[in-house]
Design a protein around this motif. Structure first.
Motif, PDB file in Angstrom:
ATOM      1  N   ALA A 127      28.228 -43.835 107.644  1.00 49.66           N
ATOM      2  CA  ALA A 127      29.202 -43.909 108.497  1.00 49.66           C
ATOM      3  C   ALA A 127      30.130 -45.088 108.583  1.00 49.66           C
ATOM      4  O   ALA A 127      31.653 -44.895 108.860  1.00 49.66           O
ATOM      5  N   LEU A 128      29.814 -46.201 108.002  1.00 53.61           N
ATOM      6  CA  LEU A 128      30.669 -47.274 108.144  1.00 53.61           C
ATOM      7  C   LEU A 128      31.384 -47.394 106.684  1.00 53.61           C
ATOM      8  O   LEU A 128      32.406 -48.228 106.643  1.00 53.61           O
ATOM      9  N   ASP A 129      31.104 -46.504 105.680  1.00 46.65           N
ATOM     10  CA  ASP A 129      32.165 -46.578 104.490  1.00 46.65           C
ATOM     11  C   ASP A 129      32.142 -44.957 103.848  1.00 46.65           C
ATOM     12  O   ASP A 129      31.379 -44.886 102.891  1.00 46.65           O
ATOM     13  N   MET A 130      32.700 -44.147 104.563  1.00 50.27           N
ATOM     14  CA  MET A 130      32.677 -42.686 104.126  1.00 50.27           C
ATOM     15  C   MET A 130      33.454 -42.501 102.826  1.00 50.27           C
ATOM     16  O   MET A 130      34.608 -43.143 102.611  1.00 50.27           O
ATOM     17  N   PRO A 131      32.774 -41.650 101.874  1.00 50.78           N
ATOM     18  CA  PRO A 131      33.536 -41.517 100.670  1.00 50.78           C
ATOM     19  C   PRO A 131      34.758 -40.210 100.569  1.00 50.78           C
ATOM     20  O   PRO A 131      34.501 -39.498  99.746  1.00 50.78           O
ATOM     21  N   PHE A 132      35.559 -40.468 101.744  1.00 48.43           N
ATOM     22  CA  PHE A 132      36.449 -39.248 101.709  1.00 48.43           C
ATOM     23  C   PHE A 132      37.878 -40.176 101.902  1.00 48.43           C
ATOM     24  O   PHE A 132      37.938 -41.247 102.374  1.00 48.43           O
ATOM     25  N   GLU A 133      38.799 -39.273 101.269  1.00 49.47           N
ATOM     26  CA  GLU A 133      40.361 -39.733 101.338  1.00 49.47           C
ATOM     27  C   GLU A 133      40.628 -39.721 103.014  1.00 49.47           C
ATOM     28  O   GLU A 133      40.154 -39.016 103.850  1.00 49.47           O
ATOM     29  N   ASP A 134      41.707 -40.479 103.205  1.00 46.67           N
ATOM     30  CA  ASP A 134      42.414 -40.655 104.480  1.00 46.67           C
ATOM     31  C   ASP A 134      42.699 -39.231 105.018  1.00 46.67           C
ATOM     32  O   ASP A 134      43.354 -38.366 103.989  1.00 46.67           O
TER      33      ASP A 134
END
Length: 236
Positions: free
Chosen positions: A77-84
């Motif tokens: 949850a601290l570094d999600m692999p999704f675009e803004d």
């Protein structure tokens, strides 16, 4: 057993939803049934494998509406692999109480939610949680356990500081708090205690049958001892 009220967090065809910390997938399955596109996101690959299997079983059984999709992604949850701005809705059910840097997780939720999008954030309610902590230290000291007890005011203030607009809230699972108090009183890992087993059987019966009497009882108990509080927030 759903914690989020989908009347307050409407989802449907064409809506992109992130179920953050999906666990067993209970909210992701409901989102998929409603025809939205859902990503079930969690650190635990074993949980995600089970969720993916259920997505496939739902599709095979004809429970997935046309054009809806469900997939799993592993990560933190601290570094999600999704675009803004990737999602129209975010569900974070019983997640933040596990994360030491909860505001970093809130910032990630804010980032991946599109402007105008809505998130449903659920955490354990203060009073039921405080009683559990007092009854059994093992309840909150186990690895991966709860690291804080939120008041609604603290949760709202942190989300507001992140940039969210604070919306309505409600409590859920009033019948479940006594079960956890019993568990903590007899030892949270003592699943064989007769009282804990009997109450668990009652909860399973209630979830399966949903009789009117327990629905009324839970509606009365929710504002007082609801195990979870659910806060709906919006990204401006």
């Amino acid at each position: 057993m759903l914690t989020v009220d989908f009347a307050r967090l409407p989802v449907g065809p064409g809506v992109r939803v992130l179920d953050l910390g999906c666990g067993g997938g209970r909210h992701a399955f409901e989102v998929l049934r409603r025809g939205a596109d859902v990503i079930a996101f969690d650190m635990d690959q074993a949980e995600l494998d089970n969720v993916a299997n259920m997505f496939a079983a739902m599709d095979k059984a004809g429970e997935v509406p046309p054009d809806a999709s469900g997939r799993t992604v592993q990560g933190t949850a601290l570094d999600m692999p999704f675009e803004d701005g990737s999602f129209d809705r975010v569900i974070a059910a019983e997640v933040l109480e596990h994360i030491p840097d909860d505001m970093a997780a809130m910032a990630e939720i804010f980032r991946v939610l599109r402007p105008g999008g809505t998130a449903a954030i659920t955490v354990p309610s203060f009073l039921p949680e405080r009683i559990c902590w007092a009854l059994d230290e093992a309840y909150h000291t186990a690895p991966g356990g709860h690291v804080r007890i939120y008041t609604l005011a603290e949760l709202s203030a942190k989300l507001k500081a992140t940039g969210f607009e604070i919306g309505p809230h409600h409590h859920a699972h009033g019948l479940h708090s006594p079960y956890w108090w019993i568990k903590c009183a007899v030892g949270v890992n003592n699943d064989d205690h007769p009282l804990a087993k009997a109450y668990h059987e009652l909860l399973v019966w209630d979830i399966m049958k949903r009789p009117a009497a327990t629905r009324i009882a839970e509606a009365v108990l929710n504002p007082i001892i609801g195990k979870s509080v659910v806060l709906y927030v919006k990204k401006p």
